[in-house]
Design an enzyme around this catalytic site. Structure first.
Site, mmCIF file in Angstrom:
data_model
loop_
_atom_site.group_PDB
_atom_site.id
_atom_site.type_symbol
_atom_site.label_atom_id
_atom_site.label_comp_id
_atom_site.label_asym_id
_atom_site.label_seq_id
_atom_site.Cartn_x
_atom_site.Cartn_y
_atom_site.Cartn_z
ATOM 1 N N SER A 41 -14.145 50.863 93.228
ATOM 2 C CA SER A 41 -14.902 49.618 93.322
ATOM 3 C C SER A 41 -16.418 49.849 93.191
ATOM 4 O O SER A 41 -16.873 50.327 92.149
ATOM 5 C CB SER A 41 -14.545 48.919 94.634
ATOM 6 O OG SER A 41 -15.004 47.596 94.648
ATOM 7 N N LYS A 54 -10.730 50.437 89.860
ATOM 8 C CA LYS A 54 -10.758 49.036 90.300
ATOM 9 C C LYS A 54 -11.952 48.366 89.629
ATOM 10 O O LYS A 54 -13.071 48.426 90.103
ATOM 11 C CB LYS A 54 -10.872 48.929 91.817
ATOM 12 C CG LYS A 54 -10.867 47.493 92.328
ATOM 13 C CD LYS A 54 -10.976 47.456 93.847
ATOM 14 C CE LYS A 54 -10.973 46.016 94.353
ATOM 15 N NZ LYS A 54 -12.213 45.302 94.017
#
Length: 526
Positions: free
Chosen positions: A428, A453
């Site tokens: 992320s 991600k």
């Protein structure tokens, strides 16, 4: 009513007065009767009349292969009916037999060099079965909460096809068919709605989960100090939940739980089909209470009972590593960034300042097992290391919609040599940071491909204290790489035995004979 005209020749005009249709009272649903009368009374050469027919009925021709210039009148009722049948809410009845009228009028239509169409009347009665949405006064409190969640997704969700479905139709059907008599039923209806998006990151959070999520981003939690993720990204195992990182001095770290371990059960409940957010809620709880975990480390499985405590999520650990005999970069500043909470950017700046006081001239930023956090903190930390360049592209289904760039205003350390360490637990916001530093050639990236991600979520509060986490965009690195499910590819690998803590890192740099040694002279070169 739609009209079509050519210069001063109106071909279709609405009826001024139309008698009420007896069909109105025969149908059970509320109906609206629309009357359309088309009167054509012009002197027109045949080729021009046919051109007007083509112009005004081109929608019918697109919908019906039967309507052609060779059969302009016989096929018209069938073509219109087929065209309007594409709208399921319209019930079509055609009054009059156009074909018979055309036959009866045909002897009178051929005059001189052209044709006159006289008194041809097309009467089309369209009965529209209408669905009237309930007024706000007819909606219950539960309906309104459901609509609140629906609107948040409608406005913010990055994929405007909503996974290939009509989002408005789903709302209509849900209000009509889903039970929403209690708060639990409404929550179930919201969860069912979100599941149709097939997006594990867009999720509903009950009030306690929503409160917990917010407190975690602010830097404190009462729990066992674990960050968990999806095991298939780590080791291919389809069951259980993976430990991404353990908070320093937290209960989990003290018990020996390591990144990459698999949580098989929480208080005897299997995690095989457990949502990670449900698992996070189970790991947290009142201070002093206990939680029983079944942990698999490699081939060994063990039970660990942990006592929950208040865990301060200090996101940064740092130290200076001095390398004997090195001519350049003999003092390396090591910074371990464990999460992106509200303290992250300020803590990184403070660590750089302290390391510089020890005459550090180069840095290592360790993002291994950092599962992400607040997107803005990732952007701010990138600006610390960069004085210019694109940090990330924010994209939706239409392409790039926003660009984040470094402008030099927040720069702290843009010139010193920099290495970034990543692994499969880097996810992320960590991947945004690593991708920006790599693509701008600001840092050399070591390790293994990251988690992958590539989507960004925003959190929306609902009126009852619950909330939604909604995927609002996907992102691309400065080189326009979409890392979703792929990850950031490092420039160089790390030795398999390379340690994850700061003391071990320094030892590997100092000891040239160890299996984990990195050549300090070549560490910062590409």
């Amino acid at each position: 009513m739609a009209t079509c005209s050519s210069s001063s020749r109106p071909l279709f005009v609405p009826a001024v007065a139309a008698s009420p249709s007896p069909a109105l009272g025969r149908r059970g649903a509320p109906l609206v009767r629309l009357h359309t009368v088309a009167v054509v009374s012009i002197w027109e050469p045949h080729r021009h009349l046919r051109a007007h027919m083509r112009l005004c009925c081109k929608a019918a021709r697109r919908s019906s292969s039967g309507l052609t210039t060779e059969h302009p009148i016989y096929a018209l009722p069938r073509a219109i009916k087929k065209m309007l049948s594409t709208y399921p809410s319209l019930l079509i009845s055609l009054s009059g037999n156009l074909a018979r009228g055309y036959k009866e009028a045909k002897p009178f239509l051929s005059i001189g060099f052209g044709r006159v169409v006289l008194g041809m009347v097309l009467v089309m009665s369209v009965s529209v079965a209408t669905y009237t949405a309930p007024s706000s006064s007819a909606l219950t409190e539960e309906n309104l909460l459901f609509l609140e969640a629906w609107r948040a997704v409608d406005r913010a969700y990055y994929d405007k096809s909503f996974n290939g479905q009509s989002w408005f139709k789903y709302r209509e059907n849900a209000l009509r068919n889903e039970p929403m008599n209690t708060r639990e039923e409404t929550y179930a209806a919201i969860k069912k709605m979100l599941s149709t998006l097939d997006d594990p990151f867009t999720r509903f959070l009950e009030p306690e989960k929503f409160k917990s999520l917010r407190s975690g981003s602010q830097g404190t939690l009462t729990g066992v100090g674990l960050s968990i993720g999806y095991p298939m990204a780590l080791n291919g195992s389809p069951s259980g939940l993976a430990v991404m990182s353990a908070a320093p001095e937290g209960p989990a770290e003290k018990s020996g739980i390591l990144p990459g371990d698999i949580i098989l059960a929480i208080d005897d409940r299997s995690t095989e089909d457990m949502d990670i957010y449900d698992a996070a809620e189970r790991l947290q709880g009142p201070e002093g209470t206990s939680v029983d975990l079944a942990i698999r480390s490699g081939s060994n499985t063990r039970h660990v009972v942990l006592k929950r405590q208040k865990v301060t999520l200090n996101p940064v650990r740092s130290r200076m590593c001095e390398i004997p005999g090195a001519k350049e970069n003999s003092k390396v500043g090591y910074i371990k960034l464990t999460t992106f909470n509200q303290n992250a950017a300020g803590s990184v700046k403070e660590a750089i300042k302290k390391l510089r006081e020890n005459d550090v001239k180069s840095f290592v930023l360790d993002l291994r097992n950092n599962s992400g956090g607040l997107f803005p903190e990732g952007i701010e930390i990138a600006k610390i290391w960069m004085d210019k360049g694109v940090i990330v592209y924010i994209c939706d289904s239409q392409g790039v919609r926003d660009i984040y760039e470094a402008d030099g205003v927040a720069t702290v350390a843009a010139s010193e040599p920099l290495v970034v360490l990543v692994n499969k637990g880097t996810a992320s916001a960590s991947e945004i940071l690593a991708g920006a530093l790599k693509d701008n050639k600001r840092a050399v990236v070591y390790g293994e491909p990251t988690y992958g991600k590539g989507k960004i979520q925003s959190v929306f509060a609902l009126s009852d204290g619950s909330g939604l986490a909604v995927t609002v965009a996907r992102y691309e690195t400065p080189a326009h790489t979409d890392i979703d499910k792929v990850g950031v590819t490092p420039d160089r690998p790390l030795p398999a035995s390379f340690p994850t803590d700061e003391d071990g890192f320094c030892s590997c740099l100092r000891d040239s004979s160890s299996a984990c040694n990195l050549n300090a002279a070549q560490l910062f070169t590409r």
